[in-house]
Every structure is written in structure tokens, then in C-alpha cells.
Scaffold this motif. Structure first.
Motif, PDB file in Angstrom:
ATOM      1  N   GLU A 126       0.813  -1.227   0.000  1.00 37.37           N
ATOM      2  CA  GLU A 126       0.000   0.000   0.000  1.00 37.37           C
ATOM      3  C   GLU A 126       0.846   1.275   0.000  1.00 37.37           C
ATOM      4  N   HIS A 129       0.480   4.776  -2.373  1.00 39.63           N
ATOM      5  CA  HIS A 129      -0.820   4.930  -3.028  1.00 39.63           C
ATOM      6  C   HIS A 129      -1.381   6.337  -2.847  1.00 39.63           C
ATOM      7  N   HIS A 214      -6.811   0.928  -7.997  1.00 44.24           N
ATOM      8  CA  HIS A 214      -7.806   0.493  -7.011  1.00 44.24           C
ATOM      9  C   HIS A 214      -9.099   0.094  -7.720  1.00 44.24           C
ATOM     10  N   GLU A 220      -5.743  -4.183  -6.731  1.00 44.42           N
ATOM     11  CA  GLU A 220      -6.755  -4.403  -5.696  1.00 44.42           C
ATOM     12  C   GLU A 220      -7.383  -5.802  -5.777  1.00 44.42           C
TER      13      GLU A 220
HETATM   14 FE   LIG Z   1      -4.177   1.063  -1.993  1.00 45.23          FE
END
Ligand SMILES: [Fe+2]
Ligand SMILES: [Fe+2]
Length: 299
Positions: A126, A129, A214, A220
Motif C-alpha cells: 500500500e 498509493h 484500485h 486491488e
Molecule cells: Fe491502496
């Protein structure tokens, strides 16, 4: 032949979610059932399986959104709404690595290295991001850093707080349920959703980096799959905790997103321009059709 796994979790006090490994999911109301004959009255204790775990997790999200379904705002997508969404995307991702690392450290202390390793891996995945959302804002001519420093969409504050709180708990298992909820909903977005946003953006502007990543087309989808497999491998009490938090996060998310979606175009422009202290490119609040679209429902 091995018996199919059945898993169940009491999500709301009144409603339990029951899921079979074969993919069947149903909601069970214990009231009126004698405890001794209700096999789902006591918490589950058996092993998990991916087929039933995904049923519980997605059942929890559906249950969380069910309460708001009739009130759910469904405005036509607009560029200003997308800019607000990017600000929200920034705030729901900027502290994710730090928060997950904090939860990982706690699980290390608790002697759960497998949970710590999973959370550390997620923290790495993550990382950065929030930068994608800032790049998208900049591509739209918006001073992203200044905007996010001065503005958190009101509806997203409870959601961000929830994650911060979950990650510092003594037993922070719930943070996996929160993350699942956000990532699963993001992964529902498909190519047509990205194209629709692209069509709102000025020609030649690439402002869908965060959205692409995402969505069902980006990382994702893999994050969701990995989480399902990991949760299915956990002991029953942890799976229960994750599913219960997925439900709680879905409730908060449904209310928060709806709060933002009910805002008029003019309100959103006002909030954005106040935060940056200047008139933003491409955004005009004078269009009567925009006012009409964004009008608050009377109900
Ligand atoms: Fe993310
Ligand atoms: Fe993710």
C-alpha cells in the motif's frame, strides 16, 4: 468425500451470516429458535475455507450497505465529485502503511508472526498509493498537497478514524476487516467505470492512476484474493472478529459515502475552493443543470 465447511458469524446481534464452502450464503435470525436446536447460536470453532470465508466477508458488506440502500444517493458522475473522491482516496491511503505496520508490531509482540508478516506485506503493497491520488489531482491542475492538507471530506472522517483506532487496539485483528471492506468495494470497479471518469477529464489529462490501481483491473483484485486466503487460514475467533469489523466498516462507509454523494455541485466547489484559497480550473458553479443534479433529496 470430505464434508463441506460451513462458517457463521453473528454480525449485528440480531442477524448471523452463514456461508458454505460451496458458495451459498444466507442471513439467519436466531429469534424464535430454541438455543439448543439452533446450530448457529454458539460461535463457530471449526476451520475456515476460502469459499465460505468470502461468503461471510461479502455477506458482511452487503449487510452493512443494506440499511442505507433505499437512501443511497446515485448522482451522475461529475469532475468536481471526482476531485472530492480523489481527496478521499488520499486520506484513506496516506496512513495505511504506518497503521498496518503498527498492527503488525503488536501481533509480533503477541507471538503471531504469521499475522505480523501478512500485515507487513500489506503495508509494503500500500506504500505510495497516496501519491497516486496526489498525481491525479495535479494532473487536473489542482494543487493537491495544499488541498489535502486543508480538507478532509466530512463523510470520510469517521472512516479514517475507524482505521486509526483499529490499528492501535490491543488485539488489532479488526484492521483486516476494515481493509477488506475498502478493497473489495474498490475492486468492483471495472473498465467502464474508469472510462466514464476518463470522459469527465479534460482531453489529454491522465487523472485515473489511483482509480486504475484500485479497481478490478489493478492490484486491488489481487489484494482481495490474498486477504480471503489469509483470513480463511485464521482460527475461528479471528475470522469472527474480521467479519464483524467488515460489517462495522461497511456501515460507516455507507453512511460516509452517502453524506458526500448527497452534496450539491455548488457545495463541493465551495469546499474545494475554500481549502485551496483560489478558483480551481475546469470547475464552474453557475450551471443550473449541476445545481439541479446535486439538489438534496427532500425525503
Ligand atoms: Fe491502496
Ligand atoms: Fe490495496
Amino acid at each position: 468425500m470430505a464434508r463441506l465447511v460451513t462458517e457463521w458469524v453473528n454480525a449485528t446481534g440480531d442477524i448471523s451470516i452463514i456461508a458454505r464452502e460451496s458458495g451459498e450464503v444466507w442471513f439467519h435470525t436466531p429469534s424464535g429458535t430454541k438455543e439448543e436446536v439452533d446450530p448457529f447460536a454458539a460461535p463457530m470453532t471449526g476451520v475456515g475455507a476460502t469459499g465460505s470465508t468470502v461468503g461471510l466477508l461479502d455477506g458482511a458488506i452487503n449487510l452493512g450497505f443494506a440499511g442505507i440502500e433505499k437512501r443511497l444517493a446515485r448522482p451522475e458522475p461529475t469532475l468536481v465529485g471526482y476531485i472530492v473522491a480523489l481527496v478521499g482516496a488520499y486520506h484513506t491511503s496516506v496512513h495505511t502503511p504506518r497503521n498496518l505496520q503498527c498492527a503488525a508490531k503488536r501481533f509480533s509482540e503477541l507471538g503471531r508472526p504469521e499475522v505480523a508478516a501478512y500485515l507487513e506485506e500489506r503495508a509494503r503493497e500500500e506504500t505510495g498509493h497516496d501519491r497516486l491520488a496526489l498525481k491525479d489531482l495535479r494532473a487536473l491542475g489542482v494543487p493537491g498537497e495544499r488541498l489535502v492538507a486543508n480538507f478532509i471530506p466530512e463523510g470520510l472522517k469517521p472512516l479514517c478514524k475507524r482505521f486509526d483506532d483499529l490499528c492501535v487496539q490491543d488485539y488489532p485483528m479488526g484492521c483486516i476487516g476494515y481493509s477488506y471492506c475498502l478493497e473489495r468495494i474498490a475492486a468492483l470497479k471495472q473498465k467502464t467505470d474508469i472510462e466514464r471518469v476518463q470522459a469527465l477529464c479534460p482531453d489529454g489529462v491522465d487523472a485515473t492512476r489511483f482509480l486504475r490501481s484500485h479497481s478490478g483491473l489493478g492490484s486491488e483484485a489481487t489484494h482481495v484474493k490474498d486477504t480471503i486466503e489469509f483470513v480463511a487460514s485464521l482460527p475461528a475467533n479471528d475470522r469472527i472478529r474480521v467479519v464483524q469489523e467488515t460489517y462495522e466498516s461497511a456501515l460507516i462507509m455507507a453512511e460516509g459515502y452517502n453524506h458526500e454523494l448527497l452534496k450539491s455541485e455548488a457545495e463541493m466547489i465551495e469546499e474545494l475552493q475554500q481549502a485551496v484559497g483560489e478558483v480551481l480550473p475546469y470547475l464552474h458553479s453557475s450551471s443550473p443543470s449541476h445545481e439541479e443534479r446535486g439538489a438534496r433529496p427532500t425525503a
